[in-house]
Design an enzyme around this catalytic site. Structure first.
Site, PDB file in Angstrom:
ATOM      1  N   HIS A  82       0.831  -1.218   0.000  1.00  0.00           N
ATOM      2  CA  HIS A  82       0.000   0.000   0.000  1.00  0.00           C
ATOM      3  C   HIS A  82       0.864   1.266   0.000  1.00  0.00           C
ATOM      4  CE1 HIS A  82      -3.302  -2.732   1.275  1.00  0.00           C
ATOM      5  NE2 HIS A  82      -2.348  -3.259   2.027  1.00  0.00           N
ATOM      6  N   SER A 112      15.587  21.153 -16.544  1.00  0.00           N
ATOM      7  CA  SER A 112      14.374  21.920 -16.816  1.00  0.00           C
ATOM      8  C   SER A 112      14.765  23.199 -17.553  1.00  0.00           C
ATOM      9  CB  SER A 112      13.706  22.264 -15.490  1.00  0.00           C
ATOM     10  OG  SER A 112      12.944  23.440 -15.601  1.00  0.00           O
ATOM     11  N   LYS A 143      16.734  21.489 -11.262  1.00  0.00           N
ATOM     12  CA  LYS A 143      16.090  20.198 -11.514  1.00  0.00           C
ATOM     13  C   LYS A 143      16.892  19.208 -12.327  1.00  0.00           C
ATOM     14  CE  LYS A 143      11.926  19.414 -11.605  1.00  0.00           C
ATOM     15  NZ  LYS A 143      10.597  19.284 -12.197  1.00  0.00           N
ATOM     16  N   GLU A 187      10.072   7.988 -17.135  1.00  0.00           N
ATOM     17  CA  GLU A 187       8.761   8.583 -17.428  1.00  0.00           C
ATOM     18  C   GLU A 187       8.308   8.239 -18.849  1.00  0.00           C
ATOM     19  OE1 GLU A 187       8.382  12.635 -14.868  1.00  0.00           O
ATOM     20  OE2 GLU A 187       9.958  12.612 -16.351  1.00  0.00           O
TER      21      GLU A 187
END
Ligand code: ARG
Length: 469
Positions: free
Chosen positions: A163, A284, A290, A297
């Site tokens: 979970h 970025s 970043k 992804e």
């Protein structure tokens, strides 16, 4: 008024009064994508020509000319000297046209006792067979990287979750090897599917077989097929093999996507379990601090494309009356894109694991020492001393609640506190709840205990070295 006869641009043009509307010609053409089949088309046609000569349907010199002409086309294509255009409709017509330009009359005999319907089915199967072999090889490379990482990180600990809540600590190797086992099924599944891909439809004709005394077994053997379609209607209209492949491809992407999701989480500031190396991350355009996990992804995102192709193929097939229908031309872009996507995702993920990611071992090892993921082990400790497990479990639940209220961990309790909770606690409770021991103790077959994981690494290495079936 009599119509002007159309330019004989297509083999079937003589039957027609006028030529195709240019937009319809473009709509109808598959040459823009089925050019990917050209090498398989050439190989399939060479086998067909040899079969025609063996059975005396054409002469041996004619077959030789055809086989050599097709080989010439292969070389020309590879060197960029043969570039089919939209007028060719599809790769099969393109090759036939070129062959006739190259060798003259004999070229016009190649299509004897054959139809584009059994031809395209043959090409597709030859294509997919080779792709399956390449993808299985890529899975092996991915697995080899996993095993090497597992060997490095046998004793690195990582929180295990259910979970997405901290559950029990794990050997990082155990976590990684879960993906070995998943992709082992993928590898096996593709091997099983390969047998059903590797069946020859050649000689099924348009739908009903042929009047010529062909030898389907011979052409199948030349092409390395393991068997023949026994029903010509099924032979030309079956695409189960493509759907099965896309199902297998979808499962590969399910597995890669789950791993990707984990890497994305692990790379976040919140988890901080891995650092992405510069070679496999991007920045970025606006936020200078970043470093983004684009590779996982993209893999996660691309999974949807492959699932979409599976759905597309199923829907394409479900309403088709026997036998060939032009709808089947739609199988190609789905299949090609599915194949290319799986290959690209396997390659990128393998590189990511091999050199793009660094596990922050110190942080991982300390993470598991700062939580309650050893609570089960306290209950197990008492249960091993004959306290009924449920009773022990309830007691530990209360202890956890109290510790949380006091801002303590289980390891912070004094021996007196333990013994006040239950007289069966002794000084060895501290060892029993130390993370390394918590992991080591799970020595059941397939568990995360170091001894078990060592054996799992051995099994994985063995299957990598004995892999062929
Ligand atoms: N380009 C066609 C396809 O991909 C080849 C088969 C054409 N057959 C036909 N009967 N029109 O399906």
């Amino acid at each position: 008024m009599p119509q002007a006869s159309p330019p004989p641009s297509q083999p079937w043009s003589q039957r027609f009064e006028t030529s195709l509307h240019p937009a319809i010609a473009r709509f109808n053409a598959s040459i823009g994508f089925d050019i990917a089949l050209i090498e398989y088309d050439l190989t399939g046609s060479q086998a067909h020509a040899k079969m025609l000569a063996k059975t005396g349907i054409i002469s041996a010199p004619e077959a030789d000319l055809i086989v050599q002409g097709l080989e010439q086309i292969r070389q020309d294509f590879r060197q960029g000297a043969f570039v089919p255009g939209v007028d060719d409709e599809d790769v099969h017509f393109a090759v036939e046209r070129r062959l006739t330009e190259l060798i003259g009359e004999a070229g016009k005999k190649l299509h004897t006792a054959r139809s584009r319907n059994d031809q395209v089915g043959t090409d597709l199967r030859l294509y997919l067979r080779e792709q399956i072999d390449q993808i299985r090889g890529q899975i092996r490379q991915f697995q080899a990287v996993l095993v090497t990482l597992a060997e490095t990180h046998l004793e690195t600990l990582i929180p295990g979750y259910t979970h997405l809540q901290r559950a029990q600590p794990l050997s990082l190797a155990h976590h990684l090897l879960a993906y070995f086992d998943m992709t082992q099924r993928d590898w096996e599944r593709l091997g099983e599917i390969r047998h059903r891909v590797n069946v020859s439809p050649l000689g099924s004709g348009a739908l009903a077989g042929t009047t010529f005394p062909i030898d389907r077994h011979y052409s199948a053997e030349l092409l390395g097929f393991e068997g023949l379609y026994g029903n010509s209607l099924d032979g030309v209209s079956d695409r189960d093999f493509a759907i099965e492949f896309m199902g297998a491809a979808s499962l590969i992407l399910v597995h890669l996507s789950r791993l990707s999701e984990e890497v994305i989480l692990w790379a976040s500031e919140e988890f901080g379990f891995v650092t992405l190396k510069d070679s496999c991350a991007t920045g970025s355009s606006i936020m200078p601090q970043k470093k983004n996990p684009d590779v996982p992804e993209l893999v996660r995102g691309k999974a949807g494309r492959v699932f979409g192709h599976l759905q597309g193929l199923l829907v394409m097939m479900k309403g088709l009356p026997l036998a060939y229908n032009k709808d089947l031309q739609e199988d190609k872009e789905a299949l090609f894109d599915g194949v290319n996507t799986v290959k690209a995702c396997l390659e990128a993920t393998t590189i990511l694991l091999a050199e793009g990611i660094e596990f922050r071992t110190a942080r991982l090892n300390s993470a598991v020492a700062e939580d309650f993921s050893n609570a089960t082990d306290v209950a197990d400790y008492l249960a091993a001393k004959d306290v009924p497990f449920r009773e022990a479990y309830n007691m530990v639940g209360k202890v956890v609640k109290r510790c949380l209220a006091q801002g303590k961990l289980l390891k912070d309790l004094s021996l007196e506190e333990w013994q006040a909770l239950h007289p069966k606690f002794e000084a060895d409770i501290y060892d029993a709840i130390a993370p390394t021991q918590v992991v080591a103790a799970r020595n059941s077959y397939g568990g995360t205990g170091f001894e078990q994981v060592r054996q799992a690494i051995g099994r994985a290495r063995e299957s990598l070295s004995s892999s062929d079936s």
